[in-house]
Write an enzyme that holds these catalytic residues in place. Structure first.
Site, short mmCIF file in Angstrom:
data_model
loop_
_atom_site.label_atom_id
_atom_site.label_comp_id
_atom_site.label_asym_id
_atom_site.label_seq_id
_atom_site.Cartn_x
_atom_site.Cartn_y
_atom_site.Cartn_z
N ASP A 7 0.87 -1.12 0.06
CA ASP A 7 -0.13 0.02 0.08
C ASP A 7 0.87 1.25 -0.12
O ASP A 7 1.52 1.63 1.00
CB ASP A 7 -0.76 0.06 1.30
CG ASP A 7 -1.78 1.14 1.45
OD1 ASP A 7 -2.18 1.74 0.18
OD2 ASP A 7 -1.99 1.86 2.41
N GLU A 69 -1.20 -1.38 -4.85
CA GLU A 69 -2.52 -0.51 -5.24
C GLU A 69 -2.44 0.49 -6.21
O GLU A 69 -1.30 1.27 -6.41
CB GLU A 69 -2.91 0.34 -3.76
CG GLU A 69 -4.27 1.11 -4.02
CD GLU A 69 -4.54 1.56 -2.85
OE1 GLU A 69 -4.99 2.92 -2.74
OE2 GLU A 69 -4.85 1.08 -1.63
N ASP A 141 -2.20 1.03 7.34
CA ASP A 141 -1.59 0.70 6.19
C ASP A 141 -1.00 -0.65 6.11
O ASP A 141 -1.20 -1.28 4.95
CB ASP A 141 -0.26 1.47 6.47
CG ASP A 141 -0.29 3.04 6.35
OD1 ASP A 141 -1.17 3.51 5.56
OD2 ASP A 141 0.23 3.94 7.00
#
Length: 178
Positions: A7, A69, A141
């Protein structure tokens, strides 16, 4: 198969590793790479910290695949550009480590993990905790990174079939013939 989820973020980049054996998922590791040791105005130093951190993770945990992502466009274009550069450093480190990289939008991850695309951070953390039978919820996160790995564990086979059929993903996450 060991999957590394990333991420990306300029200040903190979440990572999550899990082992997938069919539908069975097992937690391996998770955490955050922080760039706060570098001065906030020193973008190249922060990008290097991200690159080095991802490279170290790949060497230490030896994942088979990675999922990251896809950056969405924020209201603030400058923030989007900075996040894109952080993501680029992460993707480059993954590819330099010899890993195949799959990409998912936040909406896809939230749907896959929480069941709907508007899941809040706390919902994602709780669902990741439940799906991986963790004793406590991971940080936001790390939870997002583990969510990426979970999504890839379930969707990776389908993506490979689409790729094998001659379809590629467009920037809008649609598929077209190569």
């Amino acid at each position: 198969m060991r999957i590394l989820g990333i991420d990306p973020g300029l200040r903190s980049t979440g990572f999550g590793l899990l082992d997938a054996d069919g539908a069975r998922l097992a937690y391996a590791a998770s955490g955050v790479i922080r760039t706060t040791d570098a001065p906030s105005g020193d973008l190249p130093a922060r990008l290097k910290l991200l690159f080095d951190g991802i490279t170290e993770l790949a060497a230490r945990y030896r994942p088979d695949q990675a999922a990251i992502e896809i950056v969405f466009v924020n209201v603030n274009p400058q923030s989007t550009l900075l996040l894109g550069q952080a993501r680029g450093a992460c993707v480059t480190a993954l590819v330099a480590s010899g890993l195949p990289v799959a990409e998912y939008t936040a909406l896809q991850v939230k749907r896959a993990v929480a069941g709907h695309g508007r899941a809040a951070k706390a919902q994602m953390q709780a669902m990741v905790q439940r799906l991986l039978a963790l004793p406590a919820a991971p940080g936001p996160d790390a939870a997002d990174a583990l969510g990426l790995a979970i999504t890839h564990a379930h969707a990776g086979h389908t993506l490979a079939l689409l790729h094998g059929a001659g379809l590629t993903r467009t920037a809008a996450s649609m598929y077209r013939r190569r």
